[in-house]
Design a protein around this motif. Sequence first.
Motif, PDB file in Angstrom:
ATOM      1  N   MET A 231       3.653  -0.273   4.392  1.00 46.47           N
ATOM      2  CA  MET A 231       3.974   0.493   4.852  1.00 46.47           C
ATOM      3  C   MET A 231       2.647   1.414   5.496  1.00 46.47           C
ATOM      4  O   MET A 231       1.662   1.160   7.022  1.00 46.47           O
ATOM      5  CB  MET A 231       4.876   1.742   4.412  1.00 46.47           C
ATOM      6  N   THR A 232       2.141   1.439   4.316  1.00 41.50           N
ATOM      7  CA  THR A 232       0.848   2.250   4.630  1.00 41.50           C
ATOM      8  C   THR A 232      -1.185   1.345   4.653  1.00 41.50           C
ATOM      9  O   THR A 232      -0.470   0.153   3.848  1.00 41.50           O
ATOM     10  CB  THR A 232       0.142   2.951   3.250  1.00 41.50           C
ATOM     11  N   GLY A 233      -1.602   1.422   5.508  1.00 44.42           N
ATOM     12  CA  GLY A 233      -2.655   1.022   6.434  1.00 44.42           C
ATOM     13  C   GLY A 233      -2.114  -0.022   7.242  1.00 44.42           C
ATOM     14  O   GLY A 233      -2.907  -0.890   7.584  1.00 44.42           O
ATOM     15  N   GLN A 234      -0.536  -0.561   7.263  1.00 42.63           N
ATOM     16  CA  GLN A 234      -0.805  -0.986   8.783  1.00 42.63           C
ATOM     17  C   GLN A 234      -1.256  -0.878   9.649  1.00 42.63           C
ATOM     18  O   GLN A 234      -1.239  -1.881  10.562  1.00 42.63           O
ATOM     19  CB  GLN A 234       0.685  -2.073   8.247  1.00 42.63           C
ATOM     20  N   HIS A 235      -1.275   0.249   9.685  1.00 49.56           N
ATOM     21  CA  HIS A 235      -0.995   1.089  11.568  1.00 49.56           C
ATOM     22  C   HIS A 235      -2.374   0.822  11.908  1.00 49.56           C
ATOM     23  O   HIS A 235      -3.229   1.088  12.681  1.00 49.56           O
ATOM     24  CB  HIS A 235      -0.816   1.944  11.445  1.00 49.56           C
ATOM     25  N   THR A 236      -3.843   0.630  10.823  1.00 51.18           N
ATOM     26  CA  THR A 236      -5.269   0.143  11.331  1.00 51.18           C
ATOM     27  C   THR A 236      -5.491  -0.517  12.297  1.00 51.18           C
ATOM     28  O   THR A 236      -5.111  -1.978  12.183  1.00 51.18           O
ATOM     29  CB  THR A 236      -5.946  -0.335   9.967  1.00 51.18           C
TER      30      THR A 236
ATOM     31  N   ARG B 264      -2.421   1.467  -2.318  1.00 52.65           N
ATOM     32  CA  ARG B 264      -1.408   2.951  -1.874  1.00 52.65           C
ATOM     33  C   ARG B 264       0.205   2.455  -1.673  1.00 52.65           C
ATOM     34  O   ARG B 264       1.804   2.852  -2.189  1.00 52.65           O
ATOM     35  CB  ARG B 264      -1.709   2.970  -0.058  1.00 52.65           C
ATOM     36  N   GLY B 265       0.626   1.016  -1.969  1.00 53.15           N
ATOM     37  CA  GLY B 265       1.446   0.079  -1.599  1.00 53.15           C
ATOM     38  C   GLY B 265       2.231   0.239  -3.699  1.00 53.15           C
ATOM     39  O   GLY B 265       3.343   0.665  -3.092  1.00 53.15           O
ATOM     40  N   LEU B 266       1.196   0.091  -4.132  1.00 57.43           N
ATOM     41  CA  LEU B 266       1.774   0.045  -5.620  1.00 57.43           C
ATOM     42  C   LEU B 266       2.077   2.056  -5.745  1.00 57.43           C
ATOM     43  O   LEU B 266       3.291   1.368  -6.703  1.00 57.43           O
ATOM     44  CB  LEU B 266       0.310   0.209  -6.418  1.00 57.43           C
ATOM     45  N   THR B 267       1.623   2.889  -6.031  1.00 58.78           N
ATOM     46  CA  THR B 267       2.064   4.068  -6.155  1.00 58.78           C
ATOM     47  C   THR B 267       3.044   4.237  -5.282  1.00 58.78           C
ATOM     48  O   THR B 267       3.692   5.402  -4.536  1.00 58.78           O
ATOM     49  CB  THR B 267       1.155   5.051  -5.665  1.00 58.78           C
ATOM     50  N   SER B 268       3.597   3.902  -4.070  1.00 58.43           N
ATOM     51  CA  SER B 268       4.720   4.135  -2.727  1.00 58.43           C
ATOM     52  C   SER B 268       6.369   3.515  -3.519  1.00 58.43           C
ATOM     53  O   SER B 268       6.192   2.957  -4.375  1.00 58.43           O
ATOM     54  CB  SER B 268       4.624   3.636  -1.245  1.00 58.43           C
ATOM     55  N   MET B 269       7.066   4.672  -3.175  1.00 56.65           N
ATOM     56  CA  MET B 269       8.034   4.831  -4.021  1.00 56.65           C
ATOM     57  C   MET B 269       9.260   3.239  -3.445  1.00 56.65           C
ATOM     58  O   MET B 269      10.008   2.749  -4.605  1.00 56.65           O
ATOM     59  CB  MET B 269       8.775   5.474  -3.109  1.00 56.65           C
ATOM     60  N   ARG B 270       8.224   2.504  -2.310  1.00 56.57           N
ATOM     61  CA  ARG B 270       8.851   1.023  -2.070  1.00 56.57           C
ATOM     62  C   ARG B 270       9.017   0.023  -3.349  1.00 56.57           C
ATOM     63  O   ARG B 270       9.935  -0.482  -3.829  1.00 56.57           O
ATOM     64  CB  ARG B 270       8.901   1.092  -0.926  1.00 56.57           C
ATOM     65  N   VAL B 271       7.957   0.146  -3.379  1.00 55.07           N
ATOM     66  CA  VAL B 271       7.153  -0.833  -3.897  1.00 55.07           C
ATOM     67  C   VAL B 271       7.462   0.240  -5.839  1.00 55.07           C
ATOM     68  O   VAL B 271       8.445  -0.792  -6.754  1.00 55.07           O
ATOM     69  CB  VAL B 271       5.699  -0.860  -4.741  1.00 55.07           C
TER      70      VAL B 271
ATOM     71  N   LEU C 265       4.345  -0.731 -13.281  1.00 52.90           N
ATOM     72  CA  LEU C 265       5.086   0.945 -13.081  1.00 52.90           C
ATOM     73  C   LEU C 265       4.441   1.970 -13.524  1.00 52.90           C
ATOM     74  O   LEU C 265       4.925   2.632 -13.215  1.00 52.90           O
ATOM     75  CB  LEU C 265       6.649   0.199 -13.519  1.00 52.90           C
ATOM     76  N   LEU C 266       3.632   1.402 -15.103  1.00 47.53           N
ATOM     77  CA  LEU C 266       3.392   2.516 -15.270  1.00 47.53           C
ATOM     78  C   LEU C 266       1.660   2.801 -13.872  1.00 47.53           C
ATOM     79  O   LEU C 266       1.799   4.740 -13.910  1.00 47.53           O
ATOM     80  CB  LEU C 266       2.070   2.165 -16.591  1.00 47.53           C
ATOM     81  N   VAL C 267       1.149   2.108 -13.440  1.00 45.69           N
ATOM     82  CA  VAL C 267       0.032   2.279 -12.237  1.00 45.69           C
ATOM     83  C   VAL C 267       0.467   2.974 -11.457  1.00 45.69           C
ATOM     84  O   VAL C 267       0.060   4.301 -10.938  1.00 45.69           O
ATOM     85  CB  VAL C 267      -0.364   0.812 -12.630  1.00 45.69           C
ATOM     86  N   SER C 268       1.872   2.980 -10.837  1.00 44.07           N
ATOM     87  CA  SER C 268       2.929   3.364 -10.289  1.00 44.07           C
ATOM     88  C   SER C 268       3.270   4.788 -10.196  1.00 44.07           C
ATOM     89  O   SER C 268       2.697   5.809  -9.755  1.00 44.07           O
ATOM     90  CB  SER C 268       4.232   2.896  -9.588  1.00 44.07           C
ATOM     91  N   LEU C 269       3.440   4.844 -11.570  1.00 46.02           N
ATOM     92  CA  LEU C 269       4.205   6.783 -12.198  1.00 46.02           C
ATOM     93  C   LEU C 269       2.929   6.898 -11.631  1.00 46.02           C
ATOM     94  O   LEU C 269       2.825   8.982 -11.596  1.00 46.02           O
ATOM     95  CB  LEU C 269       4.462   6.305 -13.176  1.00 46.02           C
ATOM     96  N   VAL C 270       1.174   6.929 -12.773  1.00 43.35           N
ATOM     97  CA  VAL C 270       0.611   7.538 -12.227  1.00 43.35           C
ATOM     98  C   VAL C 270       0.205   7.989 -11.055  1.00 43.35           C
ATOM     99  O   VAL C 270      -0.220   8.884 -10.861  1.00 43.35           O
ATOM    100  CB  VAL C 270      -0.622   7.120 -13.172  1.00 43.35           C
ATOM    101  N   GLY C 271      -0.261   7.321 -10.565  1.00 45.20           N
ATOM    102  CA  GLY C 271      -0.617   7.576  -9.349  1.00 45.20           C
ATOM    103  C   GLY C 271       0.455   8.291  -7.954  1.00 45.20           C
ATOM    104  O   GLY C 271      -0.435   8.789  -7.278  1.00 45.20           O
TER     105      GLY C 271
END
Lengths: 338, 542
Positions: free
Chosen positions: B1-6, B31-38, B101-107
Amino acid sequence: MPVNETLSQLSDWSYGSATAIYMLAVVLFLAQQAFGKRGAESAARAAERPRTVASAGPSDTGVGGTGVAGGTAPGSAPGSTATRRYSGTAERFGRMGVALTVLGVLLHLAALVLRGVATSRAPWGNMYEFIMALCLVAVVTWLVVLRKYTVRHLSAYVLLPVVVLLFLGGTLLYSTATPVQPALQSYWLVIHVSTAAVASGIFLIPGVASIGYLLQSAGERNPARFAAMTRVLPPKETLDRIAYRTTVFAFPLFTFGVIAGAIWAEAAWGRFWGWDPKETVSFITWVIYAAYLHARSTAGWRGDRAAVINILGFAVVVFNLFFINLVIAGLHSYAQVD
Amino acid sequence: MTGQHTGADAGQRYRGTPARRVLALARNTWRGLTSMRVALILLFLLAVAAFPGAVLPQRMVNDALVAEYIADHGWWGRLLDRLQFFDVYGSVWFSAIYLLLLVSLVGCLVPRSAEYLRSMRDRPVLTPRNLRRLPHYRQATLDVDADEVIARASTRLTGWRRVERTEPDGSRTISAERGYLRETGNLVFHFALLGLIIAFAVGHMYSYEGQVIVHADGSEFCNSGIYAYDTFNPGLTVDGTELTPFCVKVNDFEADYLPNGQPENYRADIEYQSGEDLDTGTWRPYELQVNHPLRTEGDRVYLLGHGFAPEFTVTFPDGQQRRQATQWRPNDQVTLLSDGATKFDPPGVTDATERRSNQIAVTGLFAPTAHFDGAVLSSANADLLDPAVAVDVMRGDLGIDSGYGQSIFEIDENMVEQGKLERVARENLRLGEELELDDGTRIAFDGVQRWASLQVSHDPTQQWVLAFSIVMLAGLAASLTIKRRRIWIRVTPDGGTRSVVALGGLARTDQAGYGEEFTRIATELLGDAERPAHDGTEGERS
């Protein structure tokens, strides 16, 4: 502590009667649906006026054109006279169904209480009793849902799995009333197992509602699909809301049940968490329902995907109940099937 | 999602500087890792990855079952083993998922906490120009002036965070918001979850668990080192030194059974000393039961199980006697039919060779309540009602001096195969009976002792795990029951003493049920004035 044979016999009879009465209620609810179908159609046509209303004001249920077309706004005037006639018959069947369900619940409760008194312990010490408790919770939850939403005609689909579970419990999984083994003699039996039964019982409702949601959703994309079902089901927003609200209620309970189980495991088995199969599958269940809650607030995951996750969650609950108890040997092997 | 619109242009510009490209990659990964989708996908992977642990035997739970499974399934078993399917929760793939998942959670938590702190200081947002477009809306004309309406509304909205504003056209508004605790609960839940996972992990570093069998005849066990245990599972940093010192003495063990053989109660009568008692030699009594561990000095002692030690007296031809009760292991947990080997050295023999040819082992089955099917012994009940043994007496070299360790429950089969150990008798003995060997040695089964299997557990972080899980539950309950919702009121004076009052409402979360509260507030403020068509409907999303 000796077992009181008379009370245990009475408990068995109540159990059997409750199951039979639920079965009868299923028939009545199906009749309501059958008779109400044409009524529902015309009601739907008549109700193409304003936007249909999803959430019911709680005060409005039980009067007016309830039950027939879940989509009609509560309290709104019924459509044509035809609607009223058809829904009149259907309505009567539906009310009888609810009355029978309430009677069933009372007998069901009596069966559970008698079992507890007969054995002088919490009546959920083996799989038969656990299923009895779980089903009771599911039916009671459904009765609560009925007070809030006009979905009475869906009762058959909730009671049907309950009847199947009760039947399996009463036949294949039946065990005679006995005291429990030393590991289960703890007040945590009351706390942990009852919350597990309550949470699992409530989870049945969102599972059924989510299946309905998927049917409605498929029907929306292609009206020809599941037409017989989509006609009688309430709008998918209502189903979604029922699923969400019941899940949100059951999830913290389930969490508490797992924590209570961990506290008990620390006292009984020497560690609070040891990846026993039951613990593992409970963890998986927890993760799936957590995913459901997240999915429901994530763009692109609401709706169908969330419903699928919820159904998956209940599937895992059932798996935990049957497969882990009966097939896999673990510390939770208390099924005691005779 | 993020970053693709550059866009392509931006891509061109960045291509020149590798540092920026790396930075962009890192940023997009983050951004990808911390997105809800991931995070959702990771949650699923976690559930899927945990699954094999429920259906396949696990080393940390039961090593023997794993070995059996691998032996039974050939290449498939070996493949699963290499892919760490028997150590799921310590496997590379499981760890990878939960670390991500932990990284994602922290992020997710970090920016969310910042946002939360900001929103706690913020005033409720401006009133939207067109309240009609909100999911909840009511409008009415009241016969009171604007001040009165505002005052009434302010009173009704006590407990809401609210702000009054005057718009350029003279309309007055109130923006009110409530349910901030929802986000508080949400953050508390997630931080507590993080704390729980960390405490759990730290626990695995410093915890240990050891099992030991102690005879229930006043025998002692001291937590002085790994050697004192039969099995010992240390945490990653535990080397077996510096265990908490304490001692336990098992004086008696009792088990009660129902007539149908179902156990009703186990209890071990023990005494223990720890802390200062070790210096003074004081023993404190305790009744150890299932569900009632002994907690002392931060360690716990559990009653895991029990079994029997048949007592044999060997009378050698020269009249010397040796009596021994070695624990036999239950091989059926329901009937406690046990097997084992009680080993004897001939007395007074100093010559090693001669000693090694005359060692005796009594091996076979023990039944607490004997049931003979012909000559085959089985056990009818776990209770000690009518004990009997079915034994083979072996004579020769037991191989104890061979330098290899051997199980106390078994004889060394190699010695039998090499012909160094021979069976010299096979008989069933009831309590008090004896048998005689060809050389005049008599072996009597003249008693049964009980033993208790104890487990000592040490986990310095488990209180933390408990504390975090309670906080987690509280946060969860708050975040699932509290609704974050907004209400706006616009009061437009309509001539002298009349005002047009418009109410708009919005639930900021997908929590259903705001409609009821909104209707209540609107009815209180506006009376039962005419409802617009879509009053009472719920916002599908915020």
